[in-house]
Design a protein around this motif. Structure first.
Motif, PDB file in Angstrom:
ATOM      1  N   ALA A  22     -73.285 100.557 -41.645  1.00 40.08           N
ATOM      2  CA  ALA A  22     -74.355 100.007 -42.472  1.00 40.08           C
ATOM      3  C   ALA A  22     -75.715 100.570 -42.090  1.00 40.08           C
ATOM      4  CB  ALA A  22     -74.373  98.482 -42.350  1.00 40.08           C
ATOM      5  N   ARG A  23     -75.894 100.947 -40.809  1.00 39.41           N
ATOM      6  CA  ARG A  23     -77.201 101.443 -40.386  1.00 39.41           C
ATOM      7  C   ARG A  23     -77.531 102.804 -40.992  1.00 39.41           C
ATOM      8  NH1 ARG A  23     -76.450 103.794 -34.316  1.00 39.41           N
ATOM      9  NH2 ARG A  23     -74.240 104.407 -34.446  1.00 39.41           N
ATOM     10  N   PHE A  24     -76.498 103.489 -41.519  1.00 41.58           N
ATOM     11  CA  PHE A  24     -76.723 104.798 -42.128  1.00 41.58           C
ATOM     12  C   PHE A  24     -76.778 104.730 -43.644  1.00 41.58           C
ATOM     13  CE2 PHE A  24     -74.406 105.981 -38.120  1.00 41.58           C
ATOM     14  CZ  PHE A  24     -75.522 106.450 -37.464  1.00 41.58           C
ATOM     15  N   MET A  25     -76.614 103.554 -44.212  1.00 42.44           N
ATOM     16  CA  MET A  25     -76.675 103.437 -45.668  1.00 42.44           C
ATOM     17  C   MET A  25     -78.116 103.494 -46.135  1.00 42.44           C
ATOM     18  SD  MET A  25     -73.802 100.548 -46.497  1.00 42.44           S
ATOM     19  CE  MET A  25     -72.090 100.777 -46.018  1.00 42.44           C
ATOM     20  N   VAL A  26     -78.344 104.154 -47.258  1.00 36.50           N
ATOM     21  CA  VAL A  26     -79.672 104.358 -47.812  1.00 36.50           C
ATOM     22  C   VAL A  26     -79.853 103.439 -49.014  1.00 36.50           C
ATOM     23  CG1 VAL A  26     -81.293 106.011 -48.798  1.00 36.50           C
ATOM     24  CG2 VAL A  26     -79.663 106.750 -47.033  1.00 36.50           C
ATOM     25  N   LEU A  27     -80.907 102.632 -48.979  1.00 30.19           N
ATOM     26  CA  LEU A  27     -81.222 101.700 -50.068  1.00 30.19           C
ATOM     27  C   LEU A  27     -82.418 102.263 -50.828  1.00 30.19           C
ATOM     28  CD1 LEU A  27     -80.952  98.324 -48.107  1.00 30.19           C
ATOM     29  CD2 LEU A  27     -79.151  99.634 -49.226  1.00 30.19           C
ATOM     30  N   GLU A  28     -82.223 102.524 -52.111  1.00 22.83           N
ATOM     31  CA  GLU A  28     -83.271 103.128 -52.923  1.00 22.83           C
ATOM     32  C   GLU A  28     -83.831 102.184 -53.974  1.00 22.83           C
ATOM     33  OE1 GLU A  28     -81.611 106.635 -54.546  1.00 22.83           O
ATOM     34  OE2 GLU A  28     -81.558 107.734 -52.627  1.00 22.83           O
ATOM     35  N   THR A  29     -83.017 101.302 -54.494  1.00 23.36           N
ATOM     36  CA  THR A  29     -83.463 100.418 -55.572  1.00 23.36           C
ATOM     37  C   THR A  29     -83.241  98.965 -55.178  1.00 23.36           C
ATOM     38  OG1 THR A  29     -81.317 100.448 -56.675  1.00 23.36           O
ATOM     39  CG2 THR A  29     -82.891 102.187 -57.274  1.00 23.36           C
ATOM     40  N   VAL A  30     -83.742  98.089 -56.034  1.00 18.72           N
ATOM     41  CA  VAL A  30     -83.540  96.653 -55.809  1.00 18.72           C
ATOM     42  C   VAL A  30     -82.069  96.304 -55.924  1.00 18.72           C
ATOM     43  CG1 VAL A  30     -84.103  94.347 -56.654  1.00 18.72           C
ATOM     44  CG2 VAL A  30     -85.860  96.116 -56.600  1.00 18.72           C
ATOM     45  N   ASP A  31     -81.364  96.917 -56.869  1.00 17.09           N
ATOM     46  CA  ASP A  31     -79.931  96.651 -57.011  1.00 17.09           C
ATOM     47  C   ASP A  31     -79.173  97.073 -55.777  1.00 17.09           C
ATOM     48  OD1 ASP A  31     -80.239  95.607 -59.595  1.00 17.09           O
ATOM     49  OD2 ASP A  31     -80.319  97.626 -60.441  1.00 17.09           O
ATOM     50  N   ASP A  32     -79.566  98.201 -55.156  1.00 19.44           N
ATOM     51  CA  ASP A  32     -78.916  98.611 -53.907  1.00 19.44           C
ATOM     52  C   ASP A  32     -79.145  97.571 -52.808  1.00 19.44           C
ATOM     53  OD1 ASP A  32     -78.164 100.868 -55.228  1.00 19.44           O
ATOM     54  OD2 ASP A  32     -79.692 102.165 -54.325  1.00 19.44           O
ATOM     55  N   PHE A  33     -80.350  97.059 -52.725  1.00 16.08           N
ATOM     56  CA  PHE A  33     -80.639  96.057 -51.705  1.00 16.08           C
ATOM     57  C   PHE A  33     -79.825  94.779 -51.931  1.00 16.08           C
ATOM     58  CE2 PHE A  33     -83.185  92.161 -51.091  1.00 16.08           C
ATOM     59  CZ  PHE A  33     -83.122  92.079 -49.711  1.00 16.08           C
ATOM     60  N   LEU A  34     -79.731  94.330 -53.196  1.00 16.72           N
ATOM     61  CA  LEU A  34     -78.995  93.106 -53.475  1.00 16.72           C
ATOM     62  C   LEU A  34     -77.513  93.278 -53.196  1.00 16.72           C
ATOM     63  CD1 LEU A  34     -80.772  92.060 -56.797  1.00 16.72           C
ATOM     64  CD2 LEU A  34     -81.088  91.063 -54.548  1.00 16.72           C
ATOM     65  N   ALA A  35     -76.930  94.427 -53.568  1.00 17.97           N
ATOM     66  CA  ALA A  35     -75.516  94.673 -53.292  1.00 17.97           C
ATOM     67  C   ALA A  35     -75.267  94.791 -51.795  1.00 17.97           C
ATOM     68  CB  ALA A  35     -75.070  95.937 -54.029  1.00 17.97           C
ATOM     69  N   PHE A  36     -76.173  95.461 -51.066  1.00 19.94           N
ATOM     70  CA  PHE A  36     -76.022  95.581 -49.618  1.00 19.94           C
ATOM     71  C   PHE A  36     -76.094  94.214 -48.947  1.00 19.94           C
ATOM     72  CE2 PHE A  36     -77.886  95.996 -45.407  1.00 19.94           C
ATOM     73  CZ  PHE A  36     -77.054  96.926 -44.818  1.00 19.94           C
ATOM     74  N   ASP A  37     -77.020  93.377 -49.388  1.00 19.47           N
ATOM     75  CA  ASP A  37     -77.148  92.042 -48.806  1.00 19.47           C
ATOM     76  C   ASP A  37     -75.908  91.196 -49.100  1.00 19.47           C
ATOM     77  OD1 ASP A  37     -78.921  90.028 -47.452  1.00 19.47           O
ATOM     78  OD2 ASP A  37     -78.618  89.011 -49.363  1.00 19.47           O
ATOM     79  N   ALA A  38     -75.328  91.347 -50.304  1.00 17.58           N
ATOM     80  CA  ALA A  38     -74.099  90.615 -50.611  1.00 17.58           C
ATOM     81  C   ALA A  38     -72.955  91.079 -49.717  1.00 17.58           C
ATOM     82  CB  ALA A  38     -73.742  90.805 -52.084  1.00 17.58           C
ATOM     83  N   ALA A  39     -72.820  92.406 -49.485  1.00 20.26           N
ATOM     84  CA  ALA A  39     -71.778  92.917 -48.583  1.00 20.26           C
ATOM     85  C   ALA A  39     -71.995  92.409 -47.167  1.00 20.26           C
ATOM     86  CB  ALA A  39     -71.787  94.445 -48.617  1.00 20.26           C
ATOM     87  N   ARG A  40     -73.230  92.342 -46.725  1.00 15.25           N
ATOM     88  CA  ARG A  40     -73.517  91.824 -45.375  1.00 15.25           C
ATOM     89  C   ARG A  40     -73.078  90.371 -45.249  1.00 15.25           C
ATOM     90  NH1 ARG A  40     -77.565  88.897 -43.141  1.00 15.25           N
ATOM     91  NH2 ARG A  40     -78.590  88.744 -45.174  1.00 15.25           N
ATOM     92  N   ARG A  41     -73.317  89.567 -46.300  1.00 18.47           N
ATOM     93  CA  ARG A  41     -72.891  88.170 -46.258  1.00 18.47           C
ATOM     94  C   ARG A  41     -71.377  88.050 -46.289  1.00 18.47           C
ATOM     95  NH1 ARG A  41     -74.362  86.261 -50.767  1.00 18.47           N
ATOM     96  NH2 ARG A  41     -75.898  87.710 -51.595  1.00 18.47           N
ATOM     97  N   PHE A  42     -70.691  88.970 -46.981  1.00 13.42           N
ATOM     98  CA  PHE A  42     -69.223  88.975 -46.949  1.00 13.42           C
ATOM     99  C   PHE A  42     -68.725  89.174 -45.527  1.00 13.42           C
ATOM    100  CE2 PHE A  42     -69.076  90.693 -51.583  1.00 13.42           C
ATOM    101  CZ  PHE A  42     -69.389  89.419 -52.031  1.00 13.42           C
ATOM    102  N   VAL A  43     -69.404  90.058 -44.786  1.00 14.80           N
ATOM    103  CA  VAL A  43     -68.969  90.346 -43.412  1.00 14.80           C
ATOM    104  C   VAL A  43     -69.256  89.148 -42.502  1.00 14.80           C
ATOM    105  CG1 VAL A  43     -69.330  91.855 -41.435  1.00 14.80           C
ATOM    106  CG2 VAL A  43     -69.288  92.808 -43.741  1.00 14.80           C
ATOM    107  N   LEU A  44     -70.430  88.536 -42.642  1.00 16.48           N
ATOM    108  CA  LEU A  44     -70.796  87.433 -41.755  1.00 16.48           C
ATOM    109  C   LEU A  44     -69.890  86.222 -41.965  1.00 16.48           C
ATOM    110  CD1 LEU A  44     -74.707  87.602 -41.917  1.00 16.48           C
ATOM    111  CD2 LEU A  44     -73.218  88.369 -40.069  1.00 16.48           C
ATOM    112  N   THR A  45     -69.545  85.923 -43.198  1.00 17.60           N
ATOM    113  CA  THR A  45     -68.691  84.762 -43.480  1.00 17.60           C
ATOM    114  C   THR A  45     -67.196  85.084 -43.430  1.00 17.60           C
ATOM    115  OG1 THR A  45     -68.829  85.247 -45.851  1.00 17.60           O
ATOM    116  CG2 THR A  45     -70.483  83.746 -44.919  1.00 17.60           C
ATOM    117  N   ASN A  46     -66.884  86.385 -43.351  1.00 19.73           N
ATOM    118  CA  ASN A  46     -65.474  86.835 -43.322  1.00 19.73           C
ATOM    119  C   ASN A  46     -64.720  86.348 -44.578  1.00 19.73           C
ATOM    120  OD1 ASN A  46     -63.338  88.259 -42.251  1.00 19.73           O
ATOM    121  ND2 ASN A  46     -62.608  86.557 -40.971  1.00 19.73           N
TER     122      ASN A  46
END
Length: 505
Positions: free
Chosen positions: A436-460
């Motif tokens: 995840a530290r190497f993923m590049v976020l360019e737009t708002v949609d990228d940020f929202l999708a990345f944040d959703a994936a991060r929450r998937f990982v935290l909650t398993n």
């Protein structure tokens, strides 16, 4: 316990016919002998002072005690006698001296004065209880105006100095600044008492103004009582640049910061014990907290008192304005004088004098208040209710557009599994791995999708749609993801090979 330092007969001086004379005598003795430099007068000197008060105020006695002619001046001479300044000895002076000695003996018997013997010398003193009472009476007899424009600034400066204390300060002079906290507490208490005195004085002034019988008396009472004798002399400045609201929040924040700083509280407690304000460290800590809480609570509720003072002031000024406004409507006002002038002019015209006299004036044109167009319309018979089908709700294009935009916003702000899958497909290579530290976020949609994936990982709790194509693993020990969008813990995304996906299906 309230009267343990006072004689039971102390207030008899103010309950008799000569209470005004006794009050003047006590005030004179207090100012002459018991204020300023220490003085130990003899009974003859005290009697001389009483005689001077009687000589200056002969009207305070009844007719039976009237001395007739003005009393001669006397001066003290030695320990045991009083010599008259006048050459001739009169019965009036003798009787006045006798009454002065009687007043002195009564003050001694009632506990106001006490005699002390030092060898062959007898002196007169005033004990603690009567001295405190007469000090308060003397303060009421003087100017009791409250001037606290600079008091708020003093409290703020004291708290700022106290806040700088810490255990590293060892200089005694610097540590003694801790006593400024108790002084600030006393100033705040005096400030509250002053506000109550001002409010009480405004009530007295309003009662005096409204009890005035005539307009002139009411205006005179207003200007004498409110303008000249108001307790708050700096009323204008206290409501402008010296208003307590100016430093209210600052003082409250200072008191709270000091209370929540253990190092400063420790120094304050130690200095309270050293100065004898508290017997032990535990009680000193409580005393310091009590002083800080009193300061904070006083300035926290100061607004209500000032609102009452301002309301009384507005009411008093409004009543005086109404008095002036309606005073002109009486017979002695402008209307009465104008009516008398019109009647005199009508009399001159009626007698044939100045028949063609005109007065230039701007008058409104006359209009009749009656007209056929001013009549109210007549009431028509009530119509019966007709049944009709309900019409469709009218379409509002703006409302429809708002609902559409809101729906699109909700769908975009909470991306689903398909949006997260499409984002990961653009970031992770086929059959590869990406942190995840190497993923590049360019737009708002990228940020929202990345944040959703991060929450998937935290909650398993990985949705099946995403888990079919990707494997997400939490990696908190590795360096985090840090970009302009957010900073979060790292996680690893592995993309399944197509053959494995077919096997899983």
């Amino acid at each position: 316990m309230l009267f343990r330092h006072l004689n039971d007969d102390l207030f008899l001086a103010f309950s008799r016919d000569h209470k005004h004379l006794y009050s003047l005598v006590l005030l004179d003795l207090h100012d002459r002998f018991f204020t300023g430099a220490p003085a130990f007068p003899t009974p003859q000197e005290v009697t001389h002072a009483i005689y001077d008060v009687m000589r200056a105020n002969p009207a305070l006695w009844n007719e039976s005690d009237d001395f007739g002619e003005p009393l001669p001046e006397v001066v003290s001479a030695g320990r045991r006698r009083i010599k008259r300044a006048a050459a001739s000895k009169t019965e009036t002076a003798d009787r006045a001296l006798i009454i002065a000695r009687q007043l002195y003996q009564r003050l001694v018997a009632w506990g106001w004065l006490e005699e002390e013997e030092y060898g062959l010398r007898v002196t007169v003193d005033m004990s603690m209880g009567p001295l405190l009472v007469i000090q308060r009476l003397a303060s009421l007899n003087k100017d009791v105006s409250q001037r606290f424009g600079g008091l708020i600034v003093t409290v703020r400066v004291n708290l700022e100095a106290v806040e700088k204390l810490n255990p590293t300060v060892v200089d005694r002079k610097q540590r003694q600044v801790a006593l400024a906290l108790r002084e600030a507490r006393n100033q705040v208490d005096q400030f509250t008492k002053s506000l109550r005195a001002i409010l009480s004085d405004l009530k007295r002034i309003r009662r005096t103004v409204m009890e005035s019988k005539t307009v002139g008396d009411r205006l005179e009472a207003f200007f004498e009582e409110f303008v000249e004798q108001l307790l708050l002399r700096d009323f204008e400045s206290i409501l402008t640049f010296n208003h307590p609201y100016r430093f209210r929040d600052t003082i409250i924040d200072l008191a709270r910061r000091i209370a929540y700083t253990p190092a400063t509280m420790k120094v304050l407690s130690e200095e309270y014990v050293t100065a004898g304000l508290s017997p032990s460290m535990s009680e000193a800590n409580l005393d310091v907290e009590s002083d800080l809480l009193a300061i904070e609570s006083t300035f926290g509720h100061i607004g209500e008192m000032f609102e009452r003072i301002e309301a009384f002031r507005r009411q008093l000024e409004a009543r005086v304005r109404n008095t002036i406004k309606y005073a002109e409507r009486g017979t002695r006002g402008l209307v009465g004088r104008a009516g008398d002038l019109v009647r005199r002019l009508d009399g001159l015209i009626a007698r044939g004098r100045h028949a063609n006299a005109t007065v230039e004036w701007s008058l409104e044109p006359l209009r009749s208040p009656w007209s056929e167009f001013h009549h109210a319309p007549s009431r028509e018979p009530r119509k019966s209710i007709e049944l009709k089908p309900l019409g469709d709700w009218p379409d509002d294009p703006l409302h429809e557009l708002r609902k559409k935009l809101r729906r699109r916003y909700i769908e975009r702000i909470a991306p689903g599994p398909k949006e997260v899958q499409r984002f990961l497909e653009t970031q992770v290579p086929v059959a590869g791995t990406r942190e995840a530290r190497f993923m590049v976020l360019e737009t708002v949609d990228d940020f929202l999708a990345f944040d959703a994936a991060r929450r998937f990982v935290l909650t398993n709790e990985i949705p099946p749609e995403v888990g079919l194509h990707f494997e997400l693993e939490f990696a908190p020990d590795s360096p985090p993801h840090d970009s302009e969008w957010l900073r979060c813990s790292n996680f690893i995304v592995r993309r399944h090979a197509p053959a494995r996906r077919r096997h899983a299906q």
